[in-house]
Design a protein around this motif. Structure first.
Motif, PDB file in Angstrom:
ATOM      1  N   SER A 219       0.248  -4.920   8.363  1.00 25.41           N
ATOM      2  CA  SER A 219      -0.567  -4.542   9.511  1.00 25.41           C
ATOM      3  C   SER A 219       0.312  -4.135  10.684  1.00 25.41           C
ATOM      4  CB  SER A 219      -1.482  -5.701   9.906  1.00 25.41           C
ATOM      5  OG  SER A 219      -2.381  -6.020   8.861  1.00 25.41           O
ATOM      6  N   GLY A 220       1.401  -4.861  10.883  1.00 25.37           N
ATOM      7  CA  GLY A 220       2.336  -4.493  11.943  1.00 25.37           C
ATOM      8  C   GLY A 220       2.919  -3.113  11.725  1.00 25.37           C
ATOM      9  N   LEU A 221       3.238  -2.799  10.468  1.00 25.42           N
ATOM     10  CA  LEU A 221       3.766  -1.466  10.155  1.00 25.42           C
ATOM     11  C   LEU A 221       2.737  -0.389  10.510  1.00 25.42           C
ATOM     12  CD1 LEU A 221       6.049   0.240   8.859  1.00 25.42           C
ATOM     13  CD2 LEU A 221       4.806   0.005   6.685  1.00 25.42           C
ATOM     14  N   LEU A 222       1.482  -0.640  10.184  1.00 25.39           N
ATOM     15  CA  LEU A 222       0.441   0.349  10.482  1.00 25.39           C
ATOM     16  C   LEU A 222       0.227   0.488  11.984  1.00 25.39           C
ATOM     17  CD1 LEU A 222      -2.225  -0.369   7.705  1.00 25.39           C
ATOM     18  CD2 LEU A 222      -0.336   1.269   7.699  1.00 25.39           C
ATOM     19  N   LEU A 223       0.313  -0.618  12.726  1.00 23.12           N
ATOM     20  CA  LEU A 223       0.204  -0.535  14.181  1.00 23.12           C
ATOM     21  C   LEU A 223       1.319   0.326  14.772  1.00 23.12           C
ATOM     22  CD1 LEU A 223      -0.681  -4.236  15.102  1.00 23.12           C
ATOM     23  CD2 LEU A 223      -2.176  -2.255  15.408  1.00 23.12           C
ATOM     24  N   LEU A 224       2.513   0.200  14.197  1.00 18.71           N
ATOM     25  CA  LEU A 224       3.674   0.918  14.725  1.00 18.71           C
ATOM     26  C   LEU A 224       3.720   2.368  14.296  1.00 18.71           C
ATOM     27  CD1 LEU A 224       6.917  -1.290  14.557  1.00 18.71           C
ATOM     28  CD2 LEU A 224       6.042  -0.008  16.495  1.00 18.71           C
ATOM     29  N   THR A 225       3.341   2.653  13.059  1.00 23.14           N
ATOM     30  CA  THR A 225       3.599   3.984  12.496  1.00 23.14           C
ATOM     31  C   THR A 225       2.345   4.786  12.181  1.00 23.14           C
ATOM     32  OG1 THR A 225       3.675   3.137  10.220  1.00 23.14           O
ATOM     33  CG2 THR A 225       5.739   3.118  11.477  1.00 23.14           C
ATOM     34  N   GLY A 226       1.174   4.167  12.236  1.00 27.42           N
ATOM     35  CA  GLY A 226      -0.057   4.904  11.996  1.00 27.42           C
ATOM     36  C   GLY A 226      -0.152   5.485  10.593  1.00 27.42           C
ATOM     37  N   GLU A 227      -0.508   6.764  10.508  1.00 27.07           N
ATOM     38  CA  GLU A 227      -0.734   7.406   9.210  1.00 27.07           C
ATOM     39  C   GLU A 227       0.524   7.451   8.349  1.00 27.07           C
ATOM     40  OE1 GLU A 227      -3.556  10.778   8.822  1.00 27.07           O
ATOM     41  OE2 GLU A 227      -3.438  10.837  11.022  1.00 27.07           O
ATOM     42  N   GLU A 228       1.682   7.540   8.981  1.00 27.45           N
ATOM     43  CA  GLU A 228       2.934   7.548   8.212  1.00 27.45           C
ATOM     44  C   GLU A 228       3.066   6.254   7.404  1.00 27.45           C
ATOM     45  OE1 GLU A 228       7.786   7.382   8.970  1.00 27.45           O
ATOM     46  OE2 GLU A 228       6.410   7.721  10.652  1.00 27.45           O
ATOM     47  N   GLY A 229       2.829   5.127   8.055  1.00 29.07           N
ATOM     48  CA  GLY A 229       2.918   3.849   7.357  1.00 29.07           C
ATOM     49  C   GLY A 229       1.819   3.688   6.334  1.00 29.07           C
ATOM     50  N   LEU A 230       0.642   4.215   6.619  1.00 29.37           N
ATOM     51  CA  LEU A 230      -0.461   4.129   5.663  1.00 29.37           C
ATOM     52  C   LEU A 230      -0.100   4.856   4.377  1.00 29.37           C
ATOM     53  CD1 LEU A 230      -3.343   3.245   5.029  1.00 29.37           C
ATOM     54  CD2 LEU A 230      -4.148   5.369   6.072  1.00 29.37           C
ATOM     55  N   LYS A 231       0.495   6.023   4.497  1.00 29.32           N
ATOM     56  CA  LYS A 231       0.905   6.751   3.292  1.00 29.32           C
ATOM     57  C   LYS A 231       1.950   5.968   2.505  1.00 29.32           C
ATOM     58  CE  LYS A 231       2.452  11.215   1.546  1.00 29.32           C
ATOM     59  NZ  LYS A 231       3.330  10.582   0.533  1.00 29.32           N
ATOM     60  N   GLU A 232       2.847   5.305   3.219  1.00 32.90           N
ATOM     61  CA  GLU A 232       3.864   4.496   2.530  1.00 32.90           C
ATOM     62  C   GLU A 232       3.207   3.349   1.744  1.00 32.90           C
ATOM     63  OE1 GLU A 232       7.878   4.265   4.979  1.00 32.90           O
ATOM     64  OE2 GLU A 232       6.170   4.077   6.339  1.00 32.90           O
ATOM     65  N   LEU A 233       2.216   2.707   2.345  1.00 30.38           N
ATOM     66  CA  LEU A 233       1.515   1.636   1.635  1.00 30.38           C
ATOM     67  C   LEU A 233       0.739   2.187   0.450  1.00 30.38           C
ATOM     68  CD1 LEU A 233       0.084  -0.745   4.396  1.00 30.38           C
ATOM     69  CD2 LEU A 233       2.125  -1.042   2.989  1.00 30.38           C
ATOM     70  N   GLU A 234       0.136   3.339   0.625  1.00 31.85           N
ATOM     71  CA  GLU A 234      -0.591   3.947  -0.490  1.00 31.85           C
ATOM     72  C   GLU A 234       0.353   4.235  -1.651  1.00 31.85           C
ATOM     73  OE1 GLU A 234      -4.184   6.426   1.712  1.00 31.85           O
ATOM     74  OE2 GLU A 234      -2.177   7.305   1.617  1.00 31.85           O
ATOM     75  N   ASP A 235       1.516   4.802  -1.336  1.00 22.34           N
ATOM     76  CA  ASP A 235       2.455   5.199  -2.388  1.00 22.34           C
ATOM     77  C   ASP A 235       3.113   4.013  -3.078  1.00 22.34           C
ATOM     78  OD1 ASP A 235       1.903   7.823  -1.808  1.00 22.34           O
ATOM     79  OD2 ASP A 235       3.687   8.144  -0.570  1.00 22.34           O
ATOM     80  N   ALA A 236       3.276   2.895  -2.346  1.00 21.68           N
ATOM     81  CA  ALA A 236       3.997   1.755  -2.910  1.00 21.68           C
ATOM     82  C   ALA A 236       3.093   0.631  -3.405  1.00 21.68           C
ATOM     83  CB  ALA A 236       4.974   1.182  -1.879  1.00 21.68           C
ATOM     84  N   LYS A 237       1.896   0.510  -2.828  1.00 18.68           N
ATOM     85  CA  LYS A 237       1.057  -0.653  -3.140  1.00 18.68           C
ATOM     86  C   LYS A 237      -0.329  -0.295  -3.671  1.00 18.68           C
ATOM     87  CE  LYS A 237       4.269  -3.311  -1.325  1.00 18.68           C
ATOM     88  NZ  LYS A 237       5.105  -4.209  -2.159  1.00 18.68           N
ATOM     89  N   LEU A 238      -0.932   0.746  -3.130  1.00 16.49           N
ATOM     90  CA  LEU A 238      -2.332   1.008  -3.442  1.00 16.49           C
ATOM     91  C   LEU A 238      -2.533   1.974  -4.603  1.00 16.49           C
ATOM     92  CD1 LEU A 238      -3.743   1.303   0.187  1.00 16.49           C
ATOM     93  CD2 LEU A 238      -3.782  -0.677  -1.332  1.00 16.49           C
ATOM     94  N   ARG A 239      -1.583   2.890  -4.790  1.00 13.85           N
ATOM     95  CA  ARG A 239      -1.765   3.909  -5.819  1.00 13.85           C
ATOM     96  C   ARG A 239      -1.021   3.609  -7.121  1.00 13.85           C
ATOM     97  NH1 ARG A 239      -0.707   7.841  -2.827  1.00 13.85           N
ATOM     98  NH2 ARG A 239      -2.816   8.550  -2.331  1.00 13.85           N
ATOM     99  N   PRO A 240       0.248   3.219  -7.073  1.00 17.91           N
ATOM    100  CA  PRO A 240       0.998   3.082  -8.333  1.00 17.91           C
ATOM    101  C   PRO A 240       0.588   1.851  -9.140  1.00 17.91           C
ATOM    102  CG  PRO A 240       2.354   2.360  -6.506  1.00 17.91           C
ATOM    103  CD  PRO A 240       1.087   2.928  -5.899  1.00 17.91           C
ATOM    104  N   LYS A 241       0.758   1.958 -10.445  1.00 22.07           N
ATOM    105  CA  LYS A 241       0.483   0.823 -11.324  1.00 22.07           C
ATOM    106  C   LYS A 241       1.674  -0.119 -11.377  1.00 22.07           C
ATOM    107  CE  LYS A 241      -1.088  -0.222 -16.038  1.00 22.07           C
ATOM    108  NZ  LYS A 241      -1.457   0.348 -17.354  1.00 22.07           N
TER     109      LYS A 241
END
Length: 394
Positions: A219-241
């Protein structure tokens, strides 16, 4: 602000564990507040009741002055010279609370406490100074005070948060893991762009272990970086198996098998997305948060919760996918089916006041009715129960 999901704005700050009754609460509610020194205790017997004797060292409230000896009913074990916080209600016969071991530093912290009627910013400034106090009672109480205030009050003092100290605390392996989520959120509020790398180092270290507090760091990362951090979470945690390595390829175990992204990490990322929906303001557009949450529909174990969230967020763009899960293997369980039906019922009800019946109905209403009709043909009783439940609330 978006509709509340995990907690409403009126409730306690997220990522804090509210203790219920803090020392300042206890001070405010008590008529007698004393720093007592344990002298002796007797278990009593047939002819005499049990008692404990204390020496009053300091007094914040009440008629007992330093130097007075108190003989209180009941046996309390202790050691000679041990200091305790003694509190009680007033009256001719005070009702004493259980004593709490407290140091002189702890009693001074209590004495200087701003009190519950002080302005919130003054109180939080005071507790900030004591978050990492060497006395565990003081540090825990200061942390607990943050758990009793709304997020907005914490955000209001973001310019006064100890940015450099937070970075040190997050990286320090000795920091209590239960505090990491809170410290991550605070760094997200007050941090500079470079501080995002501190959070990334913890979030993306490539482990399959369960990690306390990772949701707050995300959450802190998203507060700091916005959409950039969201994409990082998607690529590392939400999308990959599987857990991606530094080169983009999946990390492997000792047998060369790819290591799956732990369910706990996926759930933590979901919590971070939900946090941003409720508390993130306009840092990330609502549509991007919906897109991120939709990725978790791929997890049947999370489907019930995710569908309920998307329903509250009025994400009708996900309707075809959600309706399609009704008969999909792994999702065809009662809890998920109920969530899907409830989602469709909410969509069906989401009609603007000035909308007309029939062809002029919004497309999402027409589509919801179509899907409900198909499901009702197969499971009429389940749809009926869902309708009864929904309309009994409104």
């Amino acid at each position: 602000m978006h509709a509340a999901l995990l907690l409403t704005a009126a409730l306690a700050c997220p990522f804090c564990e509210a203790p219920g009754l803090t020392l300042s609460d206890q001070l405010a509610e008590s008529d007698i507040v004393i720093l007592g020194e344990w002298l002796e205790a007797d278990r009593g017997g047939d002819a005499s009741p049990a008692f404990t004797r204390y020496l009053v060292k300091k007094s914040l409230k009440g008629p007992y002055m330093p130097g007075k000896k108190l003989k209180l009913r009941g046996y309390q074990s202790g050691e000679l010279g041990e200091t305790l916080l003694l509190t009680a209600g007033g009256g001719e016969f005070p009702e004493w609370d259980l004593p709490v071991p407290i140091s002189a530093d702890g009693f001074a912290y209590l004495k200087n406490n701003p009190g519950p009627d002080s302005p919130p910013e003054d109180r939080l400034r005071y507790y900030l100074k004591h978050l990492q106090h060497p006395d565990d009672l003081v540090a825990s109480d200061a942390y607990g005070e943050f758990g009793n205030v709304p997020f907005e009050e914490v955000e209001a003092i973001k310019d006064e948060l100890p940015r450099e100290k937070l970075a040190v605390w997050i990286l320090d392996p000795e920091t209590d893991p239960s505090r990491l989520a809170f410290y991550g959120m605070l760094l997200g509020l007050c941090g500079e762009p470079g501080d995002a790398d501190i959070l990334r180092a913890k979030i993306f270290e490539g482990t399959d272990e369960f990690r306390i507090g990772i949701d707050g760091l995300m959450s802190g990362l998203l507060l700091l970086t916005g959409e950039e951090g969201l994409k990082e979470l998607e690529d590392a945690k939400l999308r990959p198996k599987y857990i991606p390595g530094p080169n983009g390829e999946p990390l492997t175990d000792e047998n060369g098998e790819p290591i799956p992204v732990p369910f706990s990490e996926v759930y933590a990322a979901m919590q971070a997305v939900r946090f941003m929906w409720t508390y993130g303001g306009d840092r990330i557009p609502a549509e991007r948060l919906k897109e991120a949450l939709r990725l978790q529909l791929a997890y049947s174990d999370l489907a019930e919760v995710v569908i309920a969230d998307l329903s509250r967020w009025k994400d009708w763009a996900a309707m075809e996918r959600i309706a399609g899960l009704y008969t999909k293997e792994g999702y065809d369980v009662p809890a998920v089916k109920r969530a899907i039906i409830s989602y469709l019922l909410e969509a069906e009800r989401d009609v603007p006041e000035d909308a007309a019946e029939g062809p002029s109905e919004p497309p999402h209403v027409v589509a919801a009715k179509k899907h409900l009709a198909a499901i009702e043909a197969e499971d009429p009783e389940l749809v009926k129960r869902a309708r009864d439940t929904l309309y009994s609330v409104f």
